[in-house]
Scaffold this active site. Structure first.
Site, PDB file in Angstrom:
ATOM      1  CG  ASP A   5     -28.507  46.423   1.456  1.00 46.33           C
ATOM      2  OD1 ASP A   5     -27.917  45.327   1.382  1.00 46.33           O
ATOM      3  OD2 ASP A   5     -29.647  46.608   1.011  1.00 46.33           O
ATOM      4  CB  THR A  26     -29.827  49.603  15.687  1.00 44.97           C
ATOM      5  OG1 THR A  26     -29.248  48.427  15.096  1.00 44.97           O
ATOM      6  CG2 THR A  26     -28.742  50.648  15.900  1.00 44.97           C
TER       7      THR A  26
END
Length: 311
Positions: free
Chosen positions: A217, A290
């Site tokens: 994050d 990803t």
């Protein structure tokens, strides 16, 4: 590898805009009852105001007790604990926020069937024997694996390396277990809880062969930068549990966070940049593309990899 907050702002946070949720309100409060009394001249039941207040206190206590049980009880029989280390009591700024989301039938089945064999709770009560846990394989720690697709692929591509994958997102835990099982990979263990507690209390010195932090994050707001995972204090925890030469591999598509990662890792005396120019490294072939990376690329973001060796 999650660009989203994973889980509620902990108690004790110094975030000005973080408001902890209060207990569920069940039934009328004393103030409500007294307001009705003043309006119609009646008395609630046969209770006097003091009795109403006592009833309200009992309701609050019961609500707190229900919330406590929900925090501590597993969502699935034999599966990951809701709060394995009781970490809500630890007054520390965290880089993640627990969040509950729907668990599919397949994820639930994987959790109930595979967690006893391949899962562990980060409770801070023991030091893990990684040699026994991974049958003698070298072990890499991965912090934040999202839904686990890339982790499962890396495990299948490199069965000679054990991956200790840490996250707090229950659907992702179930998904990774299911993917590893489907691929026939036996070199993945899923750890549930706070990676800081794992590093600080549950890993032996020089027991890890690497660390992977992919797309954590970014906490983009300035007032939230203190929540970013890659900080000097975090690296102080990481360095002792890595073997000499072990690689810390970080990746992000958030340019300001990449700059901070490079600055913090370069300044730490226990780590050395493997890039000859002292900058970012090319994406290694073993790191799959990803889902979050693809989303970032679609937005025009530039992905940066950083590979630093523990010295």
């Amino acid at each position: 590898m999650s660009e989203q907050p994973l889980n509620p702002t902990p108690a004790g946070s110094d975030d000005a805009d973080a408001t902890p949720a209060g207990p569920a309100r069940t039934g009328s409060t004393a103030a409500d009852a007294l307001a009705r009394t003043a309006a119609d001249g009646s008395t609630p039941g046969s209770s006097m105001p003091g009795d109403v207040a006592a009833d309200d206190d009992a309701l609050r206590a019961a609500s707190f007790e229900r919330a406590r049980r929900l925090r501590m009880e597993p969502r699935f029989p034999g599966g990951p604990a809701a709060d394995p280390a009781g970490s809500h009591h630890e007054r520390r700024i965290r880089s993640f926020q627990p969040r509950r989301s729907r668990v599919t039938t397949g994820q639930q089945e994987s959790l109930e069937r595979l967690w006893p064999q391949w899962g562990l709770d980060i409770d801070g009560k023991r030091v893990l024997d990684l040699t026994e846990l991974f049958d003698g394989l070298p072990v890499v720690l991965e912090i934040g694996f999202g839904m686990g697709e890339a982790t499962a692929q890396m495990a299948a591509d490199d069965p000679g390396t054990g991956i200790l994958a840490v996250d707090v997102h229950t659907p992702g835990q179930g998904n990774l277990l299911g993917l590893a099982d489907k691929a026939g990979s036996t070199n993945v263990r899923v750890a549930n809880g706070d990676a800081v507690i794992l590093l600080r209390e549950m890993l032996a010195p020089e027991s890890l062969d690497g660390l992977r932090v992919y797309f954590p994050d970014p906490w983009p707001k300035a007032r939230h930068h203190k929540r970013r995972l890659i900080q000097p204090a975090f690296l102080d925890l990481v360095a002792p549990v890595l073997k000499p030469g072990a690689i810390v591999h970080c990746a992000t598509d958030w340019e300001p966070y990449a700059e901070q990662m490079l600055e913090v890792l370069t300044a730490h005396p226990r780590f050395e940049n493997t890039a000859a120019d002292g900058g970012y490294a090319p994406r290694p072939a073993f790191r799959p593309l990803t889902r979050f990376e693809g989303q970032g690329l679609d937005k025009g973001h530039v992905v940066h990899d950083l590979l630093f060796a523990r010295v």
